[in-house]
Design an enzyme around this catalytic site. Structure first.
Site, mmCIF file in Angstrom:
data_model
loop_
_atom_site.group_PDB
_atom_site.id
_atom_site.type_symbol
_atom_site.label_atom_id
_atom_site.label_comp_id
_atom_site.label_asym_id
_atom_site.label_seq_id
_atom_site.Cartn_x
_atom_site.Cartn_y
_atom_site.Cartn_z
ATOM 1 N N ASP A 87 -7.221 -3.774 4.282
ATOM 2 C CA ASP A 87 -6.895 -4.584 3.115
ATOM 3 C C ASP A 87 -7.019 -6.077 3.396
ATOM 4 O O ASP A 87 -6.282 -6.883 2.835
ATOM 5 C CB ASP A 87 -5.477 -4.255 2.642
ATOM 6 C CG ASP A 87 -5.357 -2.814 2.174
ATOM 7 O OD1 ASP A 87 -6.133 -2.417 1.302
ATOM 8 O OD2 ASP A 87 -4.490 -2.089 2.698
ATOM 9 N N ASP A 91 -2.016 -2.260 6.251
ATOM 10 C CA ASP A 91 -2.350 -2.075 7.668
ATOM 11 C C ASP A 91 -2.991 -3.314 8.270
ATOM 12 O O ASP A 91 -3.264 -3.363 9.463
ATOM 13 C CB ASP A 91 -3.258 -0.861 7.874
ATOM 14 C CG ASP A 91 -4.583 -0.993 7.133
ATOM 15 O OD1 ASP A 91 -4.898 -2.106 6.677
ATOM 16 O OD2 ASP A 91 -5.304 0.004 7.027
ATOM 17 N N ASP A 147 0.864 -1.169 0.000
ATOM 18 C CA ASP A 147 0.000 0.000 0.000
ATOM 19 C C ASP A 147 0.908 1.228 0.000
ATOM 20 O O ASP A 147 2.078 1.148 0.349
ATOM 21 C CB ASP A 147 -0.889 -0.040 1.245
ATOM 22 C CG ASP A 147 -2.002 0.983 1.183
ATOM 23 O OD1 ASP A 147 -2.339 1.418 0.073
ATOM 24 O OD2 ASP A 147 -2.517 1.355 2.247
#
Length: 677
Positions: free
Chosen positions: A575, A571, A379
């Site tokens: 996700d 995190d 990410d």
């Protein structure tokens, strides 16, 4: 208990199942965890420098005492046999002397063999060693019988010490959780047990003391050493209202902390539970070796019997004692302890080395997966960038009151925990106007919707504007920063731009991933221009923005369709679908969220992306050491087995092939704990 189920990845508490080797039990059972806690309490009562030297030296002497007694008696016997040769040292006296020399090291092994048989595990290494040494006595090879068992006992002691060394990193974590804390009750400081402190009570923490429970800082500011949690000794300065965690050490003046979490629910408690349970999820190599040992050992016993008896039918001058000796040599050589011990110890060492650096593995199988990882999908926000946004500009239509609109936007964004919402709140500042929101709704991948004064308020990206047919003339492609679009009463109000900064070690992370032949990919829900801008600065070839959660899943599926392994870094919560799909999920900043510890397979305790290639490197080094041990054991044992069966190897070569190889493998396994990554 930590228990996750993601793509058939299970984490369970150790069940304490009987394994084929005592040392393995010490590593993997709950008794091992209890032993750590017991050691911790002993450590708490040690001297000022943190070590109880006299107690440690005394224990070490007791461990080696049986071997020392046997060694002295054996050396005296060998001297009498070969040099002095007195008349009295013959017959029964000589036999009794060697038996007495054998008992200190032989009796515990024979006892273990009997207990294993009682439990239904007939073919164990203890039985092999018992048969081989008792057989040596039966054919009159007394010195060799004692020597084999003596070297085996010494090997077992060194194995025990190696296991204790492997536990040292976890034990040091346990030492970071004090049993007692000072709380203020009726404005008076009282020292109480940490587990008895209630949520809401105030802890008084002096300079140099360790915090026993999680809480929030009440003092204006204080600096803490967070090495126990993150592996980083660099001081971390906290301001009033910020979270502080159990295990942190106060570095300056007296600080006051309000307890927010029970002792057993603290982050450090969860981390300790995770690391102690990590070895329950075993790597394929470990599982293979355990199955191999169960099949291999009975086959070896049968082959030994065949070596002893079958030559009777094929050899003209067959001598039973000669072929029995060869069979006994064969048994000693074939003992699988080098594999059964050193391989689990190698993985345990890898997990310990990772935890020392603030990286938590939920199982040794994930060390193997990371060792062979081909793609790291990450990410953007909070992983490669700081995740701390600041508003750069506000472009609103003059037909709207900018102050009022910003207050509406702020009121709606307060419902979100996204860093962008925090940036807007900081920009708007405190306001006395109370905005009443009705029918609020979060639209995944788009933004937020609500009603204010009966009129629709939209705050999000331009996909949200398109979804509700809000007309605008903004050329999004020309704006590099992240854009927050606003619409009110079905009219386009304007937009805010916010910017994030790249983390200091992000560039180093990408460079190291490329050196490890790992392909980095960046996926983000942020606008494509922002994602590509960050990717270009870091040298990431594959970067995609404007992605919904399901789009991220599709991108990962595309990579996996090429039969390539994927690690996803995020995190661990937002996700979750991508983490579930990936071969290994890595959570950044595990200290900030309980959910990350529950969800991910690997938890990086601080926010440093450089720990990603470090975790991969630890996996590679662990696997390398494990396979070095496997190769060493098979090659040496294979050569000496052939020589032993042919009568060319004696008990002394057998001892080296068994105990010597085991010790070399163990020394190699613990080497990972000294490596710098």
């Amino acid at each position: 208990m930590i228990n996750t189920d993601k793509n058939h990845k299970h984490i369970y508490n150790v069940q304490g199942k009987q394994l084929c080797c005592t040392q393995e039990e010490k590593i993997y059972t709950n008794a091992g965890a209890k032993e750590l806690i017991k050691e911790k309490h002993q450590h708490d009562h040690s001297d000022d420098d943190g070590h109880d030297h006299s107690h440690s030296d005394s224990n070490l002497f007791k461990v080696f005492l049986p071997s020392i007694i046997s060694l002295v008696l054996l050396l005296v016997a060998v001297y009498l046999d070969n040099f002095l040769k007195p008349e009295w040292f013959t017959g029964l006296v000589r036999i009794v002397w060697y038996v007495v020399a054998y008992i200190p090291v032989g009796f515990p092994v024979i006892k273990e063999a009997v207990e294993s048989i009682a439990k239904g595990e007939i073919f164990s290494e203890f039985l092999l060693m018992s048969i081989a040494t008792i057989g040596a006595f039966a054919i009159g090879e007394y010195p060799e019988g004692v020597a084999v068992m003596l070297f085996y006992a010494v090997g077992e002691v060194f194995q025990t010490l190696a296991v204790k060394r492997a536990k040292a990193n976890i034990k040091s974590l346990l030492d970071q959780r004090p049993d007692e804390v000072t709380v203020l009750r009726n404005n008076q400081p009282q020292t109480v047990k940490a587990e008895s402190v209630n949520i809401g009570e105030i802890i008084q923490l002096k300079s140099g003391e360790k915090l026993g429970l999680d809480g929030v800082l009440l003092s204006e500011t204080s600096s803490f050493n967070t090495a126990a949690l993150t592996g980083e000794s660099k001081p971390d300065t906290k301001a009033k209202g910020e979270t502080v965690l159990a295990g942190m050490i106060n570095l300056n003046t007296v600080a006051q902390i309000e307890v927010t979490t029970a002792y057993t629910d603290s982050k450090l408690s969860k981390i300790l539970e995770l690391v102690q349970n990590a070895t329950s999820q075993k790597a394929p190599t470990e599982l293979f070796i355990r199955k191999f040992a169960k099949i291999y050992t009975p086959i070896v016993v049968l082959l030994a019997v065949a070596i002893c008896l079958l030559p009777y039918f094929f050899v003209a001058d067959y001598q039973f004692t000669d072929w029995l000796y060869r069979a006994l040599v064969f048994l000693v050589i074939s003992c699988p302890c080098a594999l059964v011990i050193s391989i689990p110890l190698g993985y345990f060492g890898g997990i310990g080395a990772a935890s020392k650096n603030g990286i938590l593995f939920k199982g040794s199988n994930f060390l193997d997966v990371l060792a062979n990882i081909q793609n790291v999908v990450m990410d953007k926000t909070g992983t490669m960038t700081e995740g701390v946004f600041k508003v750069q500009e506000v472009v609103f239509d003059k037909a709207f009151n900018q102050t009022e609109m910003l207050q509406m936007v702020d009121a709606l964004e307060r419902l979100s925990t996204h860093p962008v919402a925090t940036a807007i709140h900081e920009y708007v500042g405190k306001t006395n106007n109370e905005i009443k929101l009705e029918n609020t709704e979060e639209i995944a991948g788009h933004g937020l919707k609500a009603e204010v004064n009966g009129k629709q308020l939209l705050v999000g990206n331009f996909k949200l504007m398109n979804k509700f047919n809000i007309q605008h003339d903004v050329d999004v492609s020309k704006i590099v920063y992240t854009i927050i679009a606003v619409a009110y009463d079905n009219k386009f109000v304007g937009y805010l731009t916010v910017a994030d900064s790249i983390k200091q070690d992000s560039q180093n992370t990408i460079d190291k991933l490329k050196m490890l032949n790992v392909k980095p990919t960046m996926l983000s829900g942020d606008k494509s221009s922002v994602v590509k801008f960050v990717a270009e600065q870091l040298g990431i070839a594959n970067a995609f923005g404007d992605l919904l959660p399901e789009d991220k899943v599709s991108k990962v599926k595309e990579i996996k369709a090429k039969n390539e392994t994927v690690a996803f870094v995020g995190d661990g919560v937002n996700d979750a679908p991508v983490v579930a799909l990936s071969d290994v999920g890595i959570a950044m900043g595990g200290l900030g969220s309980d959910a990350t510890i529950e969800t991910a397979d690997v938890v990086i305790q601080d926010d440093k992306p450089s720990k990603i290639p470090m975790a991969i490197n630890i996996g590679k080094q662990t696997k390398k050491i494990v396979w070095q041990n496997i190769t060493l054991a098979f090659v040496v044992k294979g050569i000496v087995l052939i020589l032993g069966a042919g009568g060319l190897a004696t008990m002394w070569e057998a001892v080296f092939a068994d105990v010597g190889v085991a010790l070399l493998a163990i020394l190699n396994a613990v080497r990972i704990q000294r490596m710098k990554f």
